[in-house]
Motif scaffolding. Structure first.
Motif, mmCIF file in Angstrom:
data_model
loop_
_atom_site.group_PDB
_atom_site.id
_atom_site.type_symbol
_atom_site.label_atom_id
_atom_site.label_comp_id
_atom_site.label_asym_id
_atom_site.label_seq_id
_atom_site.Cartn_x
_atom_site.Cartn_y
_atom_site.Cartn_z
ATOM 1 N N ALA A 203 0.838 -1.206 0.000
ATOM 2 C CA ALA A 203 0.000 0.000 0.000
ATOM 3 C C ALA A 203 0.872 1.256 0.000
ATOM 4 C CB ALA A 203 -0.924 0.001 1.221
ATOM 5 N N ALA A 204 1.940 1.239 0.808
ATOM 6 C CA ALA A 204 2.819 2.409 0.891
ATOM 7 C C ALA A 204 3.508 2.644 -0.453
ATOM 8 C CB ALA A 204 3.852 2.204 1.996
ATOM 9 N N ARG A 205 3.979 1.571 -1.066
ATOM 10 C CA ARG A 205 4.651 1.666 -2.361
ATOM 11 C C ARG A 205 3.699 2.227 -3.417
ATOM 12 N NH1 ARG A 205 8.193 -1.267 -5.815
ATOM 13 N NH2 ARG A 205 9.822 -1.202 -4.234
ATOM 14 N N MET A 206 2.453 1.698 -3.451
ATOM 15 C CA MET A 206 1.443 2.166 -4.420
ATOM 16 C C MET A 206 1.154 3.652 -4.228
ATOM 17 S SD MET A 206 -0.275 -0.087 -6.450
ATOM 18 C CE MET A 206 -0.143 -1.857 -6.685
ATOM 19 N N ALA A 207 1.247 4.098 -2.965
ATOM 20 C CA ALA A 207 0.934 5.502 -2.676
ATOM 21 C C ALA A 207 2.141 6.406 -2.894
ATOM 22 C CB ALA A 207 0.423 5.622 -1.236
ATOM 23 N N GLY A 208 3.259 5.827 -3.362
ATOM 24 C CA GLY A 208 4.403 6.655 -3.735
ATOM 25 C C GLY A 208 5.493 6.783 -2.698
ATOM 26 N N ALA A 209 5.401 6.025 -1.619
ATOM 27 C CA ALA A 209 6.417 6.125 -0.567
ATOM 28 C C ALA A 209 7.643 5.285 -0.901
ATOM 29 C CB ALA A 209 5.821 5.657 0.763
ATOM 30 N N ARG A 210 8.794 5.664 -0.297
ATOM 31 C CA ARG A 210 9.955 4.776 -0.275
ATOM 32 C C ARG A 210 9.715 3.772 0.843
ATOM 33 N NH1 ARG A 210 14.555 8.246 1.334
ATOM 34 N NH2 ARG A 210 12.904 9.576 2.149
ATOM 35 N N THR A 211 10.016 2.493 0.598
ATOM 36 C CA THR A 211 9.624 1.477 1.576
ATOM 37 C C THR A 211 10.813 0.652 2.062
ATOM 38 O OG1 THR A 211 9.109 -0.027 -0.250
ATOM 39 C CG2 THR A 211 7.276 1.224 0.672
ATOM 40 N N VAL A 212 10.780 0.357 3.365
ATOM 41 C CA VAL A 212 11.809 -0.444 4.011
ATOM 42 C C VAL A 212 11.111 -1.537 4.823
ATOM 43 C CG1 VAL A 212 13.765 -0.429 5.613
ATOM 44 C CG2 VAL A 212 13.228 1.628 4.268
ATOM 45 N N GLY A 213 11.496 -2.787 4.578
ATOM 46 C CA GLY A 213 10.939 -3.888 5.359
ATOM 47 C C GLY A 213 11.975 -4.412 6.337
ATOM 48 N N ILE A 214 11.602 -4.504 7.614
ATOM 49 C CA ILE A 214 12.478 -5.094 8.617
ATOM 50 C C ILE A 214 11.945 -6.487 8.933
ATOM 51 C CG2 ILE A 214 13.448 -4.876 10.950
ATOM 52 C CD1 ILE A 214 14.367 -2.635 9.097
ATOM 53 N N VAL A 215 12.826 -7.490 8.836
ATOM 54 C CA VAL A 215 12.409 -8.868 9.067
ATOM 55 C C VAL A 215 13.376 -9.521 10.046
ATOM 56 C CG1 VAL A 215 11.328 -9.092 6.793
ATOM 57 C CG2 VAL A 215 13.750 -9.675 7.091
ATOM 58 N N ARG A 216 13.011 -10.760 10.490
ATOM 59 C CA ARG A 216 13.807 -11.319 11.585
ATOM 60 C C ARG A 216 14.942 -12.240 11.150
ATOM 61 N NH1 ARG A 216 9.097 -15.303 14.140
ATOM 62 N NH2 ARG A 216 8.421 -16.072 12.126
ATOM 63 N N ASN A 217 14.918 -12.727 9.910
ATOM 64 C CA ASN A 217 16.000 -13.635 9.479
ATOM 65 C C ASN A 217 16.122 -13.652 7.953
ATOM 66 O OD1 ASN A 217 13.945 -15.346 8.474
ATOM 67 N ND2 ASN A 217 13.703 -16.297 10.493
ATOM 68 N N THR A 218 17.091 -14.403 7.477
ATOM 69 C CA THR A 218 17.367 -14.385 6.029
ATOM 70 C C THR A 218 16.243 -15.032 5.219
ATOM 71 O OG1 THR A 218 18.680 -16.383 6.331
ATOM 72 C CG2 THR A 218 19.880 -14.308 6.238
ATOM 73 N N ASP A 219 15.559 -16.034 5.777
ATOM 74 C CA ASP A 219 14.442 -16.640 5.049
ATOM 75 C C ASP A 219 13.367 -15.591 4.757
ATOM 76 O OD1 ASP A 219 15.721 -19.018 5.189
ATOM 77 O OD2 ASP A 219 14.309 -19.989 6.575
ATOM 78 N N GLU A 220 13.041 -14.827 5.788
ATOM 79 C CA GLU A 220 12.012 -13.795 5.603
ATOM 80 C C GLU A 220 12.513 -12.707 4.656
ATOM 81 O OE1 GLU A 220 9.720 -12.583 8.987
ATOM 82 O OE2 GLU A 220 8.835 -14.554 8.620
ATOM 83 N N GLU A 243 19.113 -2.234 17.896
ATOM 84 C CA GLU A 243 19.281 -2.990 16.652
ATOM 85 C C GLU A 243 18.318 -2.482 15.571
ATOM 86 O OE1 GLU A 243 19.692 -7.222 17.660
ATOM 87 O OE2 GLU A 243 18.892 -7.677 15.668
ATOM 88 N N VAL A 244 17.089 -2.216 15.951
ATOM 89 C CA VAL A 244 16.105 -1.728 14.980
ATOM 90 C C VAL A 244 16.530 -0.380 14.416
ATOM 91 C CG1 VAL A 244 13.730 -0.867 14.707
ATOM 92 C CG2 VAL A 244 14.151 -3.012 15.918
ATOM 93 N N ALA A 245 16.922 0.533 15.307
ATOM 94 C CA ALA A 245 17.305 1.872 14.845
ATOM 95 C C ALA A 245 18.506 1.789 13.898
ATOM 96 C CB ALA A 245 17.607 2.774 16.037
ATOM 97 N N ALA A 246 19.445 0.899 14.215
ATOM 98 C CA ALA A 246 20.622 0.751 13.354
ATOM 99 C C ALA A 246 20.220 0.181 11.990
ATOM 100 C CB ALA A 246 21.655 -0.147 14.032
ATOM 101 N N ALA A 247 19.315 -0.805 11.975
ATOM 102 C CA ALA A 247 18.897 -1.417 10.715
ATOM 103 C C ALA A 247 18.120 -0.427 9.852
ATOM 104 C CB ALA A 247 18.044 -2.658 10.991
ATOM 105 N N VAL A 248 17.338 0.437 10.478
ATOM 106 C CA VAL A 248 16.526 1.409 9.734
ATOM 107 C C VAL A 248 17.408 2.511 9.158
ATOM 108 C CG1 VAL A 248 14.757 3.199 10.007
ATOM 109 C CG2 VAL A 248 14.378 0.907 10.952
ATOM 110 N N GLY A 249 18.451 2.911 9.889
ATOM 111 C CA GLY A 249 19.333 3.971 9.382
ATOM 112 C C GLY A 249 18.638 5.313 9.420
ATOM 113 N N GLU A 250 18.585 5.964 8.272
ATOM 114 C CA GLU A 250 17.868 7.256 8.170
ATOM 115 C C GLU A 250 16.475 7.111 8.804
ATOM 116 O OE1 GLU A 250 15.477 9.663 4.676
ATOM 117 O OE2 GLU A 250 16.907 8.139 4.091
ATOM 118 N N PRO A 251 16.133 7.965 9.783
ATOM 119 C CA PRO A 251 14.871 7.753 10.501
ATOM 120 C C PRO A 251 13.652 7.728 9.579
ATOM 121 C CG PRO A 251 16.238 9.343 11.659
ATOM 122 C CD PRO A 251 16.914 9.081 10.346
ATOM 123 N N ALA A 252 12.671 6.917 9.956
ATOM 124 C CA ALA A 252 11.470 6.741 9.147
ATOM 125 C C ALA A 252 10.529 7.922 9.309
ATOM 126 C CB ALA A 252 10.751 5.464 9.572
#
Lengths: 338, 338
Positions: A203-220, A243-252
């Protein structure tokens, strides 16, 4: 108004709404504005199923027995530990003369209100369910009040698939609405490879946003990359704020929490820019942890309780699934894996 | 970033932020960017004090003993049942060389972050507190992290009064912000005669809204009418949704929940017009009850978790108190009644 929200069905305590009630009257005779549905399948809420399954160490028979006990005692499938329920599909059996829901006998429908407020009777002891997945074949009856939400199942989706989509359809609709409030937002979804998470990303992508997915492992991460709805995919433990803040980088600009485990509030807040919005969709969200966490971090962020109802949400989610085949595949893979 | 939010002070479990921690290191030696405060008074959060007081049947000695036990075990005043804390006042004793807070030794300050994340040591066994009110004289030390919020106490307000205002200062600031998003809104405040409630009403009125205060009995109604911040005052049990909706009448544009008892979610949702906003400030709010309640009522309302931090919130609240003397009187009467 009083009768249309089901107050007449509350047995105890008197004076509360059905969702807050301990016990409902699930008898099949309907009032003037009610609808009776012949149940075919329950879809337990993910947090509820996980709690039951973990409590019983994955013993499906014990999970089934406890679900039967809850429904028998409460007249609804309302997990007393998680406070959550789920949804169901079935066939409309009888429609009261003043029901405003617009369905007719014979329609195959999904209820879009929670099982925590839906009067439910089970008559087959759930004998066709192994207690090992959220989707439970069931026979019995459920009641819909005048003020309710119900979706007729689309012809081009298997009922199981439609139910899984409807269960989380509030997430993409609300994400779409919030994305529209910002210019060029960066949207981070915690739990991006899950059902609500992948739809929120789409939905975010369709609405024109840049999107970042955070997941728990390589399978996901692989699953989510294949779905093609996230511009970036990163791995982190959603319960670890640093850990989350580091993975996200530039704040959401917008952070959407779709991870159904407790303790994800602080990471979401820490990862969000001042003036941004956090949308909590997980039923495992703690209100005080979010409120006090934002204060403690001096974080000027808007925090939304993910409302499961946005007008048109069911059609919106089904439309997303049709337009993004990879998300449909992701849902189908999750259903097959159940 | 890691050290400035206090991660170094977390003893268990490791990896979470101080608010989520079970136990903090409250030792008085400060890190580079920390500040140590000599404590003078604790102000327990209303939900926390009520829970403790009810648990012990109003026995002040037992309440005091349990507060000491909590602080001793956890290194912070974090009520494990309610999940809430409160605030404190004291005098700055030492400021780390890289602290960004802008205070100096000798300043009398109030901490504007929750006690649930503030490392705290009590050294006088709370011997000057009778355990019968939220405001507890105390000796000891507290630590403020680099990323924190602290207010120097204004000269024209008694410290007790300033502390009581600061404790709830997020409510008027956020109410003011949301009122600005609507044209001519009707703002309903559940618990309008309380501290956060009366300030929220004052803020809404100042911002041009029509205001309605819902209170629980005629005494509170008289108090609120005298304060002159509500265009209408009505009596209802906030836990009874049908009663609340009837008392509110014309649905609210914005409903602000300031009642510190569980079970007020559904009344607030039912009383709010489609497209409106519910702001939950009570720490007794249940996330699932709100999320599932809105869904169950097919209510298209925005639901906000009341963030205790809005930039400038402390000054805003103190300014309201100065401009509306009747609200100041209401606060002073509540403090005298403690």
């Amino acid at each position: 108004m009083t009768s249309s929200v089901g107050v007449d069905r509350v047995l105890e305590p008197v004076g509360v709404l059905p969702q807050a009630a301990w016990r409902l009257d699930a008898s099949p005779a309907i009032r003037e504005d009610e609808v009776r549905v012949r149940v075919e399948r329950l879809n337990l809420d993910a947090a509820s199923f996980r709690q039951l399954s973990e409590k019983h160490g994955g013993d499906g028979d014990a999970v089934r027995a406890e679900v039967l006990e809850i429904v028998g005692a409460r007249g609804k499938m309302h997990n007393p530990v998680t406070g959550s329920g789920g949804m169901l599909i079935g066939v409309v059996e009888e429609v009261g003369p003043s029901s405003p829901l617009g369905v007719k006998a014979g329609d195959r429908v999904a209820t879009l209100v929670s099982l925590t407020l839906t009067p439910l009777r089970i008559t087959d002891a759930l004998r066709n369910w192994d207690g090992r997945s959220e989707q439970a074949p069931a026979e019995g009856t459920a009641i819909l009040f005048g003020r309710s939400i119900v979706g007729v199942l689309p012809d081009d989706l298997a009922p199981e698939l439609a139910l899984a989509v409807y269960d989380v359809c509030g997430a993409p609709a609300l994400t779409d609405r919030i994305v529209a409030e910002y210019e060029h937002p960066r949207v981070v979804v915690l739990g991006g490879a899950g059902k609500s998470g992948s739809l929120a990303l789409a939905a975010a992508r369709m609405a024109g946003a840049r999107t970042v997915g955070i997941v728990r492992n390589t399978d996901e991460a692989d699953l989510l990359r294949a779905a093609g709805v996230a511009d970036e995919v990163a791995i982190a433990d959603a319960r670890n704020p640093v850990e989350v803040a580091a993975a996200v980088g530039e704040p959401a600009t917008i952070t959407v929490v779709c991870v159904d485990v407790p303790g994800c509030e602080h990471g979401a807040i820490l990862a969000t820019a001042p003036g941004g919005t956090v949308i909590f969709f997980s039923m495992a969200t703690s209100f005080p942890a979010a409120a006090l966490g934002a204060e403690g971090l001096a974080a000027d962020v808007t925090m939304l309780i993910g409302n499961g109802y946005v007008p048109g949400h069911a059609e919106f989610a089904v439309d997303l699934l049709r337009r993004v085949p990879a998300v449909r595949s992701l849902f189908e893979a999750r259903l097959a894996g159940d």
